[in-house]
Design a protein around this motif. Structure first.
Motif, PDB file in Angstrom:
ATOM      1  N   ALA A   1      -9.379  19.675  56.883  1.00 61.64           N
ATOM      2  CA  ALA A   1      -9.049  21.095  57.017  1.00 61.64           C
ATOM      3  C   ALA A   1      -8.990  21.778  55.651  1.00 61.64           C
ATOM      4  N   ILE A   2      -8.344  21.144  54.691  1.00 58.91           N
ATOM      5  CA  ILE A   2      -8.283  21.719  53.339  1.00 58.91           C
ATOM      6  C   ILE A   2      -9.668  21.689  52.696  1.00 58.91           C
ATOM      7  N   GLY A   3     -10.412  20.601  52.926  1.00 57.51           N
ATOM      8  CA  GLY A   3     -11.754  20.484  52.356  1.00 57.51           C
ATOM      9  C   GLY A   3     -12.725  21.511  52.902  1.00 57.51           C
ATOM     10  N   SER A   4     -12.426  22.067  54.063  1.00 60.83           N
ATOM     11  CA  SER A   4     -13.326  23.077  54.637  1.00 60.83           C
ATOM     12  C   SER A   4     -13.434  24.299  53.734  1.00 60.83           C
ATOM     13  N   SER A   5     -12.385  24.577  52.984  1.00 66.34           N
ATOM     14  CA  SER A   5     -12.441  25.735  52.090  1.00 66.34           C
ATOM     15  C   SER A   5     -13.407  25.518  50.930  1.00 66.34           C
ATOM     16  N   LEU A   6     -13.788  24.273  50.676  1.00 67.05           N
ATOM     17  CA  LEU A   6     -14.803  24.015  49.645  1.00 67.05           C
ATOM     18  C   LEU A   6     -16.128  24.688  50.004  1.00 67.05           C
ATOM     19  N   PHE A   7     -16.407  24.779  51.305  1.00 62.50           N
ATOM     20  CA  PHE A   7     -17.644  25.418  51.738  1.00 62.50           C
ATOM     21  C   PHE A   7     -17.602  26.922  51.504  1.00 62.50           C
ATOM     22  N   LEU A   8     -16.423  27.505  51.568  1.00 56.97           N
ATOM     23  CA  LEU A   8     -16.312  28.946  51.357  1.00 56.97           C
ATOM     24  C   LEU A   8     -16.294  29.306  49.879  1.00 56.97           C
ATOM     25  N   ALA A   9     -15.498  28.565  49.117  1.00 62.77           N
ATOM     26  CA  ALA A   9     -15.283  28.934  47.722  1.00 62.77           C
ATOM     27  C   ALA A   9     -16.174  28.188  46.744  1.00 62.77           C
ATOM     28  N   GLY A  10     -16.542  26.978  47.070  1.00 65.99           N
ATOM     29  CA  GLY A  10     -17.237  26.129  46.117  1.00 65.99           C
ATOM     30  C   GLY A  10     -16.212  25.271  45.395  1.00 65.99           C
ATOM     31  N   PRO A  11     -16.627  24.107  44.914  1.00 67.84           N
ATOM     32  CA  PRO A  11     -15.685  23.156  44.318  1.00 67.84           C
ATOM     33  C   PRO A  11     -14.895  23.690  43.125  1.00 67.84           C
ATOM     34  N   SER A  12     -15.553  24.358  42.170  1.00 66.32           N
ATOM     35  CA  SER A  12     -14.812  24.793  40.976  1.00 66.32           C
ATOM     36  C   SER A  12     -13.852  25.926  41.286  1.00 66.32           C
ATOM     37  N   LYS A  13     -14.249  26.861  42.135  1.00 64.77           N
ATOM     38  CA  LYS A  13     -13.352  27.958  42.510  1.00 64.77           C
ATOM     39  C   LYS A  13     -12.163  27.422  43.303  1.00 64.77           C
ATOM     40  N   GLN A  14     -12.418  26.483  44.205  1.00 63.01           N
ATOM     41  CA  GLN A  14     -11.328  25.882  44.976  1.00 63.01           C
ATOM     42  C   GLN A  14     -10.367  25.155  44.047  1.00 63.01           C
ATOM     43  N   TRP A  15     -10.897  24.396  43.112  1.00 61.96           N
ATOM     44  CA  TRP A  15     -10.062  23.661  42.158  1.00 61.96           C
ATOM     45  C   TRP A  15      -9.205  24.638  41.353  1.00 61.96           C
ATOM     46  N   ALA A  16      -9.803  25.734  40.901  1.00 62.06           N
ATOM     47  CA  ALA A  16      -9.054  26.740  40.143  1.00 62.06           C
ATOM     48  C   ALA A  16      -7.970  27.373  41.020  1.00 62.06           C
ATOM     49  N   ASN A  17      -8.298  27.674  42.284  1.00 53.33           N
ATOM     50  CA  ASN A  17      -7.301  28.250  43.200  1.00 53.33           C
ATOM     51  C   ASN A  17      -6.143  27.290  43.438  1.00 53.33           C
ATOM     52  N   MET A  18      -6.452  26.013  43.561  1.00 52.57           N
ATOM     53  CA  MET A  18      -5.408  25.024  43.836  1.00 52.57           C
ATOM     54  C   MET A  18      -4.410  24.922  42.683  1.00 52.57           C
ATOM     55  N   TRP A  19      -4.878  25.101  41.452  1.00 52.20           N
ATOM     56  CA  TRP A  19      -4.013  24.929  40.294  1.00 52.20           C
ATOM     57  C   TRP A  19      -3.513  26.250  39.731  1.00 52.20           C
ATOM     58  N   HIS A  20      -3.657  27.339  40.504  1.00 48.65           N
ATOM     59  CA  HIS A  20      -3.068  28.627  40.122  1.00 48.65           C
ATOM     60  C   HIS A  20      -1.557  28.418  39.988  1.00 48.65           C
TER      61      HIS A  20
ATOM     62  N   GLY B   1     -10.900  18.738  61.279  1.00 45.07           N
ATOM     63  CA  GLY B   1      -9.580  18.566  60.679  1.00 45.07           C
ATOM     64  C   GLY B   1      -8.471  18.971  61.626  1.00 45.07           C
ATOM     65  N   LEU B   2      -8.636  20.120  62.268  1.00 46.47           N
ATOM     66  CA  LEU B   2      -7.619  20.565  63.227  1.00 46.47           C
ATOM     67  C   LEU B   2      -7.559  19.637  64.431  1.00 46.47           C
ATOM     68  N   LEU B   3      -8.707  19.183  64.898  1.00 44.67           N
ATOM     69  CA  LEU B   3      -8.740  18.266  66.037  1.00 44.67           C
ATOM     70  C   LEU B   3      -7.977  16.976  65.717  1.00 44.67           C
TER      71      LEU B   3
ATOM     72  N   ALA C   1     -16.906  25.523  59.442  1.00 46.31           N
ATOM     73  CA  ALA C   1     -16.491  25.416  60.851  1.00 46.31           C
ATOM     74  C   ALA C   1     -16.347  23.955  61.281  1.00 46.31           C
ATOM     75  N   LEU C   2     -17.303  23.113  60.885  1.00 45.26           N
ATOM     76  CA  LEU C   2     -17.229  21.693  61.258  1.00 45.26           C
ATOM     77  C   LEU C   2     -16.026  20.992  60.629  1.00 45.26           C
ATOM     78  N   CYS C   3     -15.841  21.188  59.335  1.00 52.62           N
ATOM     79  CA  CYS C   3     -14.710  20.526  58.657  1.00 52.62           C
ATOM     80  C   CYS C   3     -13.377  21.042  59.179  1.00 52.62           C
TER      81      CYS C   3
END
Length: 174
Positions: free
Chosen positions: A84-103, A56-58, A50-52
């Protein structure tokens, strides 16, 4: 109740949590070590997200205040996008986010997005070029939109169909 909405949010964003198999310390990748080191509770993850996302949106929405100063605009807008994009790191975690980004369906958008962020920052901080800042901001925005559309079923197809229809209506001209 709180964990239920959090799980639905993660599932809706394509960030389901997979339980990692126990691995030997020597065989862990840097990202899996980072995931282990950044273990957060659900509440901490929700607050971090929520903070990130909010900051980010602000920043992204405040960036137009600097429209007459393209270098400052580029810095504020890019920082807002990164948060804003980094906020998803809190939901997915760094490795899952990295894997999602390079799908495969996000690979090109991710590459263009990262290059445009680097280009925006380089043209703002090192080159002080307003024209290059504007060019990279346009590329950054398009890459981010294309990246976000990859999470929406048929998102890319709808945009391409819409663009093609308007291109045809204009007699082959934009």
């Amino acid at each position: 109740m709180a964990s239920n909405w959090f799980d639905r949010l993660r599932t809706g964003l394509g960030m389901e949590v997979e339980e990692p198999e126990p691995a030997e310390v020597g065989n862990q990748t840097l990202l899996s070590q980072l995931d282990e080191a950044t273990t957060l509770t659900r509440t901490q993850r929700a607050v971090g997200f929520a903070l990130c996302a909010g900051l980010g949106l602000l920043l992204s929405f405040l960036a137009p205040l600097f429209v007459l100063r393209p270098v400052k605009f580029a810095m504020v807008y890019t920082l807002g996008n990164l948060l804003a994009i980094g906020s998803s790191l809190f939901l997915a975690g760094p490795s899952k986010q990295w894997a999602n980004m390079w799908h495969s369906k996000r690979r090109l958008a991710t590459l263009l997005y990262l290059v445009s962020i680097f280009g925006t920052l380089a043209s703002a901080l090192a080159l002080h070029s307003a024209l290059l800042c504007i060019l990279f901001i346009v590329l950054q925005t398009c890459a981010l939109l294309w990246y976000c559309l990859s999470y929406i079923p048929y998102g890319h197809a709808m945009v391409m169909r819409f663009a093609g229809r308007h291109f045809d209506e204009a007699g082959g001209q934009w």
